[in-house]
Write an enzyme that holds these catalytic residues in place. Structure first.
Site, PDB file in Angstrom:
ATOM      1  N   GLY A   1       0.854  -1.183   0.000  1.00  0.00           N
ATOM      2  CA  GLY A   1       0.000   0.000   0.000  1.00  0.00           C
ATOM      3  C   GLY A   1       0.888   1.231   0.000  1.00  0.00           C
ATOM      4  O   GLY A   1       2.013   1.185   0.515  1.00  0.00           O
TER       5      GLY A   1
ATOM      6  N   GLN B   1       2.827   9.930   1.301  1.00  0.00           N
ATOM      7  CA  GLN B   1       4.149   9.284   1.357  1.00  0.00           C
ATOM      8  C   GLN B   1       5.024   9.636   0.167  1.00  0.00           C
ATOM      9  O   GLN B   1       6.228   9.373   0.193  1.00  0.00           O
ATOM     10  CB  GLN B   1       3.997   7.765   1.437  1.00  0.00           C
ATOM     11  CG  GLN B   1       3.470   7.274   2.773  1.00  0.00           C
ATOM     12  CD  GLN B   1       3.408   5.766   2.793  1.00  0.00           C
ATOM     13  OE1 GLN B   1       2.486   5.185   2.242  1.00  0.00           O
ATOM     14  NE2 GLN B   1       4.388   5.126   3.395  1.00  0.00           N
TER      15      GLN B   1
ATOM     16  N   CYS C   1       6.208  -0.040   7.587  1.00  0.00           N
ATOM     17  CA  CYS C   1       5.831   1.122   6.786  1.00  0.00           C
ATOM     18  C   CYS C   1       7.034   1.596   5.982  1.00  0.00           C
ATOM     19  O   CYS C   1       8.141   1.702   6.522  1.00  0.00           O
ATOM     20  CB  CYS C   1       5.360   2.237   7.720  1.00  0.00           C
ATOM     21  SG  CYS C   1       4.844   3.719   6.858  1.00  0.00           S
ATOM     22  N   LEU C   2       6.807   1.882   4.716  1.00  0.00           N
ATOM     23  CA  LEU C   2       7.901   2.340   3.851  1.00  0.00           C
ATOM     24  C   LEU C   2       8.479   3.678   4.339  1.00  0.00           C
ATOM     25  O   LEU C   2       9.614   4.008   4.039  1.00  0.00           O
ATOM     26  CB  LEU C   2       7.415   2.469   2.402  1.00  0.00           C
ATOM     27  CG  LEU C   2       6.953   1.166   1.721  1.00  0.00           C
ATOM     28  CD1 LEU C   2       6.369   1.459   0.352  1.00  0.00           C
ATOM     29  CD2 LEU C   2       8.085   0.163   1.619  1.00  0.00           C
TER      30      LEU C   2
ATOM     31  N   HIS D   1      -4.235   1.262   7.481  1.00  0.00           N
ATOM     32  CA  HIS D   1      -2.892   1.848   7.571  1.00  0.00           C
ATOM     33  C   HIS D   1      -2.760   3.041   6.611  1.00  0.00           C
ATOM     34  O   HIS D   1      -2.245   4.095   6.977  1.00  0.00           O
ATOM     35  CB  HIS D   1      -1.864   0.746   7.262  1.00  0.00           C
ATOM     36  CG  HIS D   1      -0.430   1.166   7.301  1.00  0.00           C
ATOM     37  ND1 HIS D   1       0.463   0.667   8.229  1.00  0.00           N
ATOM     38  CD2 HIS D   1       0.277   2.029   6.519  1.00  0.00           C
ATOM     39  CE1 HIS D   1       1.648   1.223   8.019  1.00  0.00           C
ATOM     40  NE2 HIS D   1       1.570   2.040   6.980  1.00  0.00           N
ATOM     41  N   GLU D   2      -3.261   2.868   5.378  1.00  0.00           N
ATOM     42  CA  GLU D   2      -3.152   3.945   4.372  1.00  0.00           C
ATOM     43  C   GLU D   2      -4.060   5.127   4.713  1.00  0.00           C
ATOM     44  O   GLU D   2      -3.668   6.282   4.564  1.00  0.00           O
ATOM     45  CB  GLU D   2      -3.472   3.423   2.961  1.00  0.00           C
ATOM     46  CG  GLU D   2      -2.576   2.297   2.455  1.00  0.00           C
ATOM     47  CD  GLU D   2      -1.092   2.501   2.715  1.00  0.00           C
ATOM     48  OE1 GLU D   2      -0.606   3.639   2.636  1.00  0.00           O
ATOM     49  OE2 GLU D   2      -0.419   1.491   3.019  1.00  0.00           O
TER      50      GLU D   2
ATOM     51  N   HIS E   1      -2.438   7.269   7.153  1.00  0.00           N
ATOM     52  CA  HIS E   1      -1.423   8.159   6.568  1.00  0.00           C
ATOM     53  C   HIS E   1      -2.066   9.456   6.085  1.00  0.00           C
ATOM     54  O   HIS E   1      -1.495  10.535   6.227  1.00  0.00           O
ATOM     55  CB  HIS E   1      -0.768   7.499   5.351  1.00  0.00           C
ATOM     56  CG  HIS E   1       0.421   6.652   5.699  1.00  0.00           C
ATOM     57  ND1 HIS E   1       1.478   7.120   6.425  1.00  0.00           N
ATOM     58  CD2 HIS E   1       0.725   5.368   5.386  1.00  0.00           C
ATOM     59  CE1 HIS E   1       2.375   6.155   6.566  1.00  0.00           C
ATOM     60  NE2 HIS E   1       1.943   5.074   5.957  1.00  0.00           N
TER      61      HIS E   1
HETATM   62 ZN    ZN Z   1       2.887   3.282   5.922  1.00  0.00          ZN
END
Ligand code: ZN
Length: 195
Positions: free
Chosen positions: A45, A50, A94-95, A136-137, A140
């Site tokens: 995702g 991000q 998480c990236l 999660h997204e 963000h």
């Molecule tokens: Zn993340």
């Protein structure tokens, strides 16, 4: 085009993303770039914030998992969780917070309202991993990270690593932006023998 990923601590995450009002060619191009970036970074995702875009949308692709092998990758625009129930513990990463993973409790079933690529309003009900990624997204886009759910004690143990991330002292196989600077760090190019 691979987009650099903004790290934890960047001002982009400080406020909720604004609503997407229209879809144009530039937007479609950005989506393509986001799918490419997510694939290269091995993510499932990726939220707009991000990659430094303050408008509310995200891309999701869980098809690498056996139980989701028929999953068609999704674009969720102006997503909103309108119902959630149950509880489940799942490990998250998480990236934007490389190198840190933690078990997080979240609802295991959700109903998501979002607009698709034709700007049509849809509602889907999902559970398990897909519900997890979507939550999660959506977080963000609201300026929230998975580590915000951790206990103060656990968070304290992660502090030194979070400080390093905020300084951009990370090793990733995808490009990242040093928080607050817009300066991009690219990973070392892989040697040809690796291919
Ligand atoms: Zn993340």
């Amino acid at each position: 085009m691979i987009l650099p990923i903004y790290l934890y601590g960047d001002p982009i995450f400080k406020k909720p993303a604004q609503k997407v009002k229209k879809i144009d060619d530039k937007f479609i191009e950005t989506l393509k770039d986001m799918f490419e970036t997510m694939e290269v970074a091995d993510g499932i995702g990726l939220a707009s914030t991000q990659v430094g875009i303050p408008y509310s949308f995200a891309v999701v692709d869980v098809s690498a998992y056996e139980e989701y092998k028929d999953f068609k990758r999704m674009v969720i625009i102006n997503p909103e969780i309108i119902y959630s129930s149950g509880e489940e513990i799942m490990e998250e990463g998480c990236l934007s917070i490389p190198g840190i993973r933690a078990e997080i409790i979240r609802p295991n079933k959700i109903v998501l309202r979002y607009q698709d690529i034709d700007f049509k309003v849809n509602e889907i009900e999902c559970d398990g991993l897909l519900a997890r990624v979507i939550q999660h997204e959506v977080d963000h886009l609201l300026g929230k990270f998975f580590i915000d759910y951790l206990s103060p004690i656990r968070l304290k143990t992660l502090k030194p690593r979070l400080v390093k991330i905020k300084r951009g002292e990370v090793k990733t196989h995808y490009p990242v932006v040093i928080p607050g600077t817009r300066k991009v760090i690219s990973p070392e190019p892989q040697s040809r023998e690796d291919v």
